[in-house]
Design a protein around this motif. Structure first.
Motif, PDB file in Angstrom:
ATOM      1  N   PRO A 388    -131.150 -21.127  -5.316  1.00  9.66           N
ATOM      2  CA  PRO A 388    -131.181 -20.733  -3.477  1.00  9.66           C
ATOM      3  C   PRO A 388    -130.968 -22.588  -3.453  1.00  9.66           C
ATOM      4  CG  PRO A 388    -132.854 -19.440  -4.580  1.00  9.66           C
ATOM      5  CD  PRO A 388    -132.186 -20.083  -5.585  1.00  9.66           C
ATOM      6  N   GLY A 389    -130.567 -22.992  -2.149  1.00 11.52           N
ATOM      7  CA  GLY A 389    -130.726 -24.305  -1.821  1.00 11.52           C
ATOM      8  C   GLY A 389    -129.888 -24.632  -1.676  1.00 11.52           C
ATOM      9  N   VAL A 390    -129.603 -24.712  -2.809  1.00 14.23           N
ATOM     10  CA  VAL A 390    -128.605 -25.761  -2.955  1.00 14.23           C
ATOM     11  C   VAL A 390    -126.849 -25.964  -2.682  1.00 14.23           C
ATOM     12  CG1 VAL A 390    -126.366 -24.260  -4.415  1.00 14.23           C
ATOM     13  CG2 VAL A 390    -126.879 -25.879  -5.512  1.00 14.23           C
ATOM     14  N   ASN A 391    -126.382 -26.665  -2.375  1.00 16.50           N
ATOM     15  CA  ASN A 391    -125.730 -27.053  -0.827  1.00 16.50           C
ATOM     16  C   ASN A 391    -123.985 -26.047  -1.719  1.00 16.50           C
ATOM     17  OD1 ASN A 391    -122.673 -27.705  -2.722  1.00 16.50           O
ATOM     18  ND2 ASN A 391    -124.175 -29.556  -3.320  1.00 16.50           N
ATOM     19  N   GLN A 392    -123.455 -25.772   0.078  1.00 17.10           N
ATOM     20  CA  GLN A 392    -122.768 -25.205  -0.366  1.00 17.10           C
ATOM     21  C   GLN A 392    -121.618 -25.332  -1.056  1.00 17.10           C
ATOM     22  OE1 GLN A 392    -122.123 -23.465   3.422  1.00 17.10           O
ATOM     23  NE2 GLN A 392    -119.216 -23.558   3.584  1.00 17.10           N
ATOM     24  N   GLU A 393    -121.081 -25.702  -1.326  1.00 16.58           N
ATOM     25  CA  GLU A 393    -119.456 -25.930  -2.081  1.00 16.58           C
ATOM     26  C   GLU A 393    -120.383 -25.922  -4.282  1.00 16.58           C
ATOM     27  OE1 GLU A 393    -116.904 -29.751  -3.871  1.00 16.58           O
ATOM     28  OE2 GLU A 393    -118.266 -29.971  -2.379  1.00 16.58           O
ATOM     29  N   LEU A 394    -121.357 -26.076  -4.415  1.00 14.92           N
ATOM     30  CA  LEU A 394    -122.136 -26.233  -5.501  1.00 14.92           C
ATOM     31  C   LEU A 394    -121.594 -24.406  -5.824  1.00 14.92           C
ATOM     32  CD1 LEU A 394    -122.132 -27.250  -8.415  1.00 14.92           C
ATOM     33  CD2 LEU A 394    -124.347 -27.749  -7.942  1.00 14.92           C
ATOM     34  N   ASN A 395    -123.026 -23.958  -5.214  1.00 12.95           N
ATOM     35  CA  ASN A 395    -122.677 -22.345  -4.702  1.00 12.95           C
ATOM     36  C   ASN A 395    -120.940 -21.534  -4.801  1.00 12.95           C
ATOM     37  OD1 ASN A 395    -124.995 -20.386  -3.369  1.00 12.95           O
ATOM     38  ND2 ASN A 395    -122.965 -19.999  -2.533  1.00 12.95           N
ATOM     39  N   ASP A 396    -120.301 -22.349  -3.826  1.00 17.27           N
ATOM     40  CA  ASP A 396    -119.007 -21.593  -3.986  1.00 17.27           C
ATOM     41  C   ASP A 396    -118.295 -21.603  -5.235  1.00 17.27           C
ATOM     42  OD1 ASP A 396    -120.557 -20.493  -1.481  1.00 17.27           O
ATOM     43  OD2 ASP A 396    -118.518 -21.032  -0.366  1.00 17.27           O
ATOM     44  N   THR A 397    -117.884 -22.586  -6.165  1.00 18.22           N
ATOM     45  CA  THR A 397    -116.896 -23.450  -6.480  1.00 18.22           C
ATOM     46  C   THR A 397    -118.335 -22.705  -7.982  1.00 18.22           C
ATOM     47  OG1 THR A 397    -118.002 -25.036  -6.582  1.00 18.22           O
ATOM     48  CG2 THR A 397    -115.928 -24.610  -5.138  1.00 18.22           C
ATOM     49  N   THR A 398    -118.558 -22.535  -7.646  1.00 16.60           N
ATOM     50  CA  THR A 398    -119.429 -22.238  -9.639  1.00 16.60           C
ATOM     51  C   THR A 398    -120.504 -20.887 -10.103  1.00 16.60           C
ATOM     52  OG1 THR A 398    -121.661 -23.396  -9.836  1.00 16.60           O
ATOM     53  CG2 THR A 398    -120.253 -24.725 -10.220  1.00 16.60           C
ATOM     54  N   VAL A 399    -120.595 -20.746 -10.826  1.00 11.88           N
ATOM     55  CA  VAL A 399    -121.248 -19.330 -11.508  1.00 11.88           C
ATOM     56  C   VAL A 399    -122.714 -19.225 -10.773  1.00 11.88           C
ATOM     57  CG1 VAL A 399    -119.336 -18.292 -12.808  1.00 11.88           C
ATOM     58  CG2 VAL A 399    -120.906 -19.024 -13.611  1.00 11.88           C
ATOM     59  N   GLY A 400    -122.748 -20.140 -10.607  1.00 13.92           N
ATOM     60  CA  GLY A 400    -124.547 -20.364 -10.187  1.00 13.92           C
ATOM     61  C   GLY A 400    -125.297 -21.591 -11.826  1.00 13.92           C
TER      62      GLY A 400
END
Length: 588
Positions: A388-400
């Motif tokens: 939670p709270g990670v930037n949107q690009e990292l959120n959307d381009t990785t599996v976490g």
């Protein structure tokens, strides 16, 4: 058979006791150069939540103590609402009834059916009775059912009498001829069927004292005991049966729910995903019981309109789904414009997720936090998940980011030795931790191929691990197709199509699809002077293999591209088919 399970549990406990620290591990892997290299792709996070020694039954008891009168389950299509206390009371009656039938600790009990409330009831009852639940895909046809039941020597099966065109009751009775261990067919139906029990009759078999004994015996079950078998497939294409422990189930659900944000409030969860999958079992049931969530079963199988209706009517605050499910829900919501302002959290996984889809989910579904998860059956379920709270690009381009209490690295073979690759470099993902499966049931050979002597689980996925602990799936080493979250192995389909008398050779692979991520393409070479259409070949397959395994594309070829050693070059076949603009089959 039980000795095999005991042996595998002992191996798992030993592996867990031998987990190495990051420094020792890296020293071992890099001893050839005598240099400790901090750039090598290895990560481990101890985490804020400790690992707990707890069984499914103890988790259920804890949930009932905290939220006895809170709604646990809402089955909208069955018009049923049950509190946590009502669920466990019924589950204990069924558990006592199963024991009354003669089932003993460690026996396998299959659960075969759609997302009805009886599915969840059966799972809780089986695990509280000290039995092992065997999850069976509701789309399976007779031969697939027979294989699974016989593979793990199933003693009983719990299922509806029928669902859609599947006559589950008759098919289960037919399976008794192929599976000698299968003694009991238990159906959730009001109809009497010769040779089968009704679920409600089994619930009434035991006395009050015997029912009360179920709750009193929960401490006798070990967290290291197996609680679940979920069928998967390896590179051979034949189903294998990973055995998972109570401890791995309880902790993986706890870690998943915590990272998702479930414990922060009372949430109503629109399930969507099937209960027999790890996604539904862990992120749905187990994480829900840790957090006191209300699980909403909106439909027996996924239906996007029913999902949107359920979210609006029940005011669901959370929704789960594979990427394909989200695509379909978005399509319906754009047309209906239903009032779904209550939804705040969402999770997707099971197939490749595009950044564009993540943006559409936020916009159309009005969800602030949509997370991606990654895992596999052999690792219980999730081992990477968005924080939670990670930037949107990292959120959307990785599996976490890597889950807590799990070690991970990306490895490659160099001069016949397996070595970790640098951060940011593709390699095969290896993982190790509490969530590793006990082993494949009665299959030590494949277990040893998948889990090495140091306890590392080889996922078969080509993966990039970054220094921040986040990861990306960039390909698959295993010859596997992922269609809408369903794993499909080409060899199984190739073997099937070659049973057709006119087929000489068949090769199956995945091609890109905007909705399902991948679709199935079968290239077939016919015997000389034989003619058959793609539609006829598809009709030949209907009723013999599960519907989701039916190819979207069937192409007939005169020859296959091969290497000089005679191996088929599937990547060239794929390129040829995609460049030709293959036409989908017109299914009846």
């Amino acid at each position: 058979m039980f000795s095999f399970v005991k042996h595998q549990i002992t191996r798992q406990i030993f592996r867990m006791s031998q987990l190495k620290s990051s420094e020792k591990y890296l020293h071992k892997r890099c001893r050839a150069t005598a240099v400790i290299n901090p750039e090598l792709s290895y990560r481990f996070y101890p985490g804020q939540l400790p690992i707990v020694d707890m069984t499914i039954g103890q988790l259920v008891d804890t949930a009932v103590e905290q939220w006895p009168n809170r709604e646990c389950l809402v089955s909208t299509h069955q018009n049923i609402r049950m509190t946590y206390l009502e669920v466990v009371n019924r589950a204990d009656k069924l558990a006592a009834g199963l024991k009354k039938l003669g089932l003993k600790r460690g026996d396998r009990v299959g659960v075969w059916g759609p997302n009805d409330f009886e599915w969840l009831l059966a799972f809780i009852a089986i695990t509280r009775a000290g039995l092992i639940m065997v999850g069976i895909n509701p789309a399976y046809q007779q031969n697939e059912l027979n294989y699974c039941l016989e593979k793990v020597a199933t003693s009983a099966i719990i299922a509806p009498t029928k669902f859609r065109r599947q006559e589950y009751g008759i098919m289960s009775l037919n399976a008794m001829e192929k599976c000698p261990s299968l003694k009991h067919i238990i159906l959730w139906s009001d109809d009497h069927i010769k040779g089968a029990h009704r679920l409600k009759d089994v619930e009434s078999l035991a006395s009050r004292v015997e029912v009360e004994a179920i709750a009193a015996s929960q401490n006798e079950i070990s967290p290291n005991d197996g609680c679940n078998i979920q069928f998967t497939s390896g590179t051979t294409g034949y189903p294998k049966a990973p055995l998972l422990s109570h401890k791995s189930f309880v902790n993986n659900g706890r870690q998943t729910g915590y990272r998702c944000g479930l414990p922060n409030d009372h949430h109503k969860v629109c399930m969507n995903v099937p209960l027999f999958h790890a996604f539904g079992m862990i992120h749905g049931f187990v994480a829900g019981f840790h957090s006191g969530s209300t699980l909403v079963l909106e439909s027996p199988v996924f239906n996007p309109k029913n999902s949107i209706d359920a979210i609006a009517r029940e005011k669901c605050t959370v929704a789960y789904g594979t990427p394909t499910m989200w695509v379909n829900m978005i399509d319906i919501q754009e047309r209906l414009q239903a009032p779904i302002e209550s939804i705040r959290l969402g999770t997707t996984g099971g197939a490749y997720v595009t950044p564009m889809l993540m943006k559409k989910i936020r916009k159309v579904m009005n969800i602030d936090r949509i997370s991606i998860v990654y895992g596999l059956t052999e690792s219980t379920a999730m081992i990477f998940q968005t924080i939670p709270g990670v930037n949107q690009e990292l959120n959307d381009t990785t599996v976490g980011r890597l889950h807590d209490h799990v070690e991970a690295m990306a490895s490659e073979v160099v001069d016949e030795n397996e070595q970790p690759v640098p951060f940011g470099t593709p390699g095969e993902l290896w993982a190790r931790g509490y969530c590793t499966m006990i082993g494949y049931w009665n299959d030590p050979e494949n277990t040893l191929k998948t889990i090495n002597k140091d306890g590392w689980l080889k996922t078969g996925d080509k993966f990039v691990l970054h220094a921040n602990g986040y990861g990306e799936v960039v390909g698959r080493l295993k010859d596997m197709i992922i269609r809408g979250g369903e794993n499909i192995f080409p060899k199984e389909l190739e073997s099937f199509f070659e049973t057709h008398p006119d087929v000489l050779e068949a090769h199956v692979f995945g091609v890109h699809d905007d909705v399902y991520g991948e679709e199935i393409c079968a290239c077939i070479r016919l015997r000389e002077n034989k003619k058959i259409t793609a539609e006829e070949m598809c009709n030949y397959a209907k009723g013999k293999i599960a519907h989701y395994k039916l190819p979207r594309y069937i192409q007939f070829v005169n020859e296959f591209p091969k290497t000089t050693s005679g191996k088929i070059q599937k990547f060239m076949l794929r390129q040829q088919m995609e460049s030709q603009g293959i036409v989908p089959i017109q299914k009846n």
